[in-house]
Design an enzyme around this catalytic site. Structure first.
Site, short mmCIF file in Angstrom:
data_model
loop_
_atom_site.label_atom_id
_atom_site.label_comp_id
_atom_site.label_asym_id
_atom_site.label_seq_id
_atom_site.Cartn_x
_atom_site.Cartn_y
_atom_site.Cartn_z
CG ASN A 239 -9.85 -2.63 -5.57
OD1 ASN A 239 -10.65 -3.47 -5.94
ND2 ASN A 239 -9.32 -1.75 -6.39
CD GLU B 28 -10.33 2.70 -6.30
OE1 GLU B 28 -11.05 3.51 -6.92
OE2 GLU B 28 -9.38 2.09 -6.82
CB CYS C 197 -4.91 -3.27 -1.31
SG CYS C 197 -3.89 -2.01 -2.07
CD GLU D 220 -3.39 -7.50 -2.86
OE1 GLU D 220 -4.18 -6.54 -2.72
OE2 GLU D 220 -2.63 -7.60 -3.84
CB CYS E 228 0.91 -2.19 -3.33
SG CYS E 228 0.11 -2.17 -1.69
CB CYS F 220 -0.64 -5.61 0.06
SG CYS F 220 -2.15 -4.62 0.18
#
Ligand code: THU
Length: 136
Positions: free
Chosen positions: A47, A49, A58, A60, A91, A94
Protein backbone atom coordinates in the site's frame (compact mmCIF):
# COMPACT_ATOMS: atom_id res chain seq x y z
CA UNK A 1 -10.20 -23.81 6.26
CA UNK A 2 -6.78 -22.75 7.50
CA UNK A 3 -3.75 -24.45 5.97
CA UNK A 4 -0.02 -24.03 5.93
CA UNK A 5 1.68 -22.19 3.11
CA UNK A 6 2.89 -25.20 1.12
CA UNK A 7 3.02 -24.27 -2.55
CA UNK A 8 2.64 -20.62 -1.63
CA UNK A 9 6.07 -19.96 -0.14
CA UNK A 10 7.08 -17.72 -3.04
CA UNK A 11 3.91 -15.63 -2.85
CA UNK A 12 4.18 -15.34 0.93
CA UNK A 13 7.84 -14.27 0.77
CA UNK A 14 7.15 -11.72 -1.98
CA UNK A 15 4.16 -10.28 -0.10
CA UNK A 16 6.14 -10.00 3.14
CA UNK A 17 9.03 -8.29 1.34
CA UNK A 18 6.66 -5.82 -0.31
CA UNK A 19 4.87 -5.17 2.98
CA UNK A 20 8.20 -4.17 4.51
CA UNK A 21 8.41 -1.41 1.94
CA UNK A 22 4.82 -0.21 2.38
CA UNK A 23 4.29 3.52 2.68
CA UNK A 24 1.61 3.71 5.35
CA UNK A 25 2.51 6.62 7.66
CA UNK A 26 -1.13 7.63 8.19
CA UNK A 27 -2.83 4.31 8.94
CA UNK A 28 0.31 2.58 10.24
CA UNK A 29 -1.23 -0.49 8.64
CA UNK A 30 1.32 -1.89 6.16
CA UNK A 31 -0.02 -4.45 3.70
CA UNK A 32 1.75 -6.65 1.17
CA UNK A 33 0.22 -8.57 -1.72
CA UNK A 34 1.70 -10.93 -4.26
CA UNK A 35 0.01 -12.59 -7.19
CA UNK A 36 0.85 -15.40 -9.54
CA UNK A 37 -0.01 -14.54 -13.13
CA UNK A 38 -0.94 -17.01 -15.83
CA UNK A 39 2.72 -17.37 -16.89
CA UNK A 40 3.70 -18.39 -13.37
CA UNK A 41 5.55 -15.13 -12.73
CA UNK A 42 5.01 -13.45 -9.37
CA UNK A 43 4.21 -9.74 -9.00
CA UNK A 44 4.09 -7.96 -5.66
CA UNK A 45 2.82 -4.67 -4.32
CA UNK A 46 2.37 -2.72 -1.10
CA UNK A 47 0.00 0.00 0.00
CA UNK A 48 1.09 3.55 -0.83
CA UNK A 49 -0.72 6.22 1.15
CA UNK A 50 -0.93 9.95 0.58
CA UNK A 51 -1.39 13.07 2.72
CA UNK A 52 -4.57 13.53 0.70
CA UNK A 53 -5.99 10.39 2.31
CA UNK A 54 -8.39 9.15 -0.40
CA UNK A 55 -5.53 8.90 -2.87
CA UNK A 56 -3.95 5.96 -1.07
CA UNK A 57 -3.48 2.79 -3.10
CA UNK A 58 -3.97 -0.72 -1.74
CA UNK A 59 -1.31 -3.43 -1.93
CA UNK A 60 -3.48 -5.62 -4.18
CA UNK A 61 -3.97 -2.78 -6.65
CA UNK A 62 -0.22 -2.14 -6.72
CA UNK A 63 0.47 -5.84 -7.43
CA UNK A 64 -2.05 -5.78 -10.28
CA UNK A 65 -0.37 -2.68 -11.73
CA UNK A 66 3.01 -4.46 -11.65
CA UNK A 67 1.48 -7.41 -13.51
CA UNK A 68 -0.08 -5.20 -16.17
CA UNK A 69 3.13 -3.19 -16.60
CA UNK A 70 4.97 -6.47 -17.21
CA UNK A 71 2.56 -7.30 -20.02
CA UNK A 72 0.37 -9.92 -18.36
CA UNK A 73 -3.39 -10.00 -18.04
CA UNK A 74 -4.48 -13.01 -15.98
CA UNK A 75 -4.31 -13.58 -12.22
CA UNK A 76 -4.24 -17.23 -11.13
CA UNK A 77 -3.96 -16.54 -7.40
CA UNK A 78 -3.21 -13.67 -5.06
CA UNK A 79 -2.03 -13.62 -1.45
CA UNK A 80 -2.40 -10.75 1.01
CA UNK A 81 -0.73 -10.21 4.36
CA UNK A 82 -1.47 -7.35 6.74
CA UNK A 83 0.21 -6.24 9.95
CA UNK A 84 -1.27 -9.10 11.95
CA UNK A 85 -1.79 -10.82 14.23
CA UNK A 86 -4.81 -11.93 12.20
CA UNK A 87 -5.60 -12.18 8.50
CA UNK A 88 -7.11 -9.44 6.37
CA UNK A 89 -9.25 -9.74 3.27
CA UNK A 90 -9.10 -7.40 0.26
CA UNK A 91 -11.39 -4.38 0.34
CA UNK A 92 -14.39 -4.26 -1.96
CA UNK A 93 -12.67 -2.11 -4.57
CA UNK A 94 -9.73 -4.52 -4.77
CA UNK A 95 -12.06 -7.51 -5.10
CA UNK A 96 -13.51 -5.80 -8.15
CA UNK A 97 -10.03 -5.08 -9.54
CA UNK A 98 -8.97 -8.69 -9.03
CA UNK A 99 -12.14 -9.82 -10.82
CA UNK A 100 -11.22 -7.80 -13.90
CA UNK A 101 -8.16 -10.00 -14.46
CA UNK A 102 -8.99 -13.15 -12.52
CA UNK A 103 -12.67 -13.92 -12.03
CA UNK A 104 -11.61 -17.50 -11.27
CA UNK A 105 -8.68 -16.54 -9.06
CA UNK A 106 -7.93 -17.93 -5.63
CA UNK A 107 -7.46 -15.40 -2.84
CA UNK A 108 -5.15 -16.45 -0.01
CA UNK A 109 -5.34 -14.57 3.30
CA UNK A 110 -2.14 -15.07 5.28
CA UNK A 111 -1.21 -14.22 8.83
CA UNK A 112 2.35 -13.28 9.70
CA UNK A 113 3.24 -16.89 10.52
CA UNK A 114 2.08 -18.09 7.11
CA UNK A 115 -1.15 -19.77 8.21
CA UNK A 116 -3.43 -19.31 5.24
CA UNK A 117 -7.15 -19.25 4.53
CA UNK A 118 -8.09 -19.62 0.88
CA UNK A 119 -11.23 -18.40 -0.89
CA UNK A 120 -12.43 -18.38 -4.46
CA UNK A 121 -12.76 -14.77 -5.56
CA UNK A 122 -16.31 -15.60 -6.68
CA UNK A 123 -17.18 -16.32 -3.05
CA UNK A 124 -15.75 -12.96 -1.93
CA UNK A 125 -17.47 -11.10 -4.77
CA UNK A 126 -20.64 -12.96 -5.72
CA UNK A 127 -22.72 -11.95 -8.74
CA UNK A 128 -19.91 -9.65 -9.90
CA UNK A 129 -20.13 -7.05 -12.61
CA UNK A 130 -17.29 -7.68 -15.06
CA UNK A 131 -16.12 -7.39 -18.63
CA UNK A 132 -18.73 -9.98 -19.72
CA UNK A 133 -21.49 -7.79 -18.31
CA UNK A 134 -20.73 -5.16 -20.96
CA UNK A 135 -21.43 -7.59 -23.80
CA UNK A 136 -25.05 -7.02 -24.76
N1 THU B 1 -5.17 -1.91 2.64
C1 THU B 1 -4.56 -2.66 1.66
O1 THU B 1 -3.53 -2.25 1.08
N2 THU B 1 -5.11 -3.84 1.35
C2 THU B 1 -6.18 -4.40 1.98
O2 THU B 1 -6.57 -5.52 1.66
C3 THU B 1 -6.88 -3.66 3.03
C4 THU B 1 -6.37 -2.30 3.31
C5 THU B 1 -4.53 -0.64 3.02
C6 THU B 1 -5.24 0.61 2.64
C7 THU B 1 -4.68 1.58 3.66
O3 THU B 1 -3.41 2.06 3.20
C8 THU B 1 -4.44 0.74 4.89
O4 THU B 1 -4.40 -0.60 4.43
C9 THU B 1 -5.51 0.88 5.95
O5 THU B 1 -6.77 0.73 5.42
Amino acid sequence: MVSDMSGLEDLFAAALAARQRAYAPYSRFPVGAALRAESGAVYAGCNVENAAYPLGVCAETAAISAMIAAGERRIAEILVVGPGPGRIAPCGACRQRIAEFGAGALVHLADEQGAIETFALADLLPRAFGPESLKT
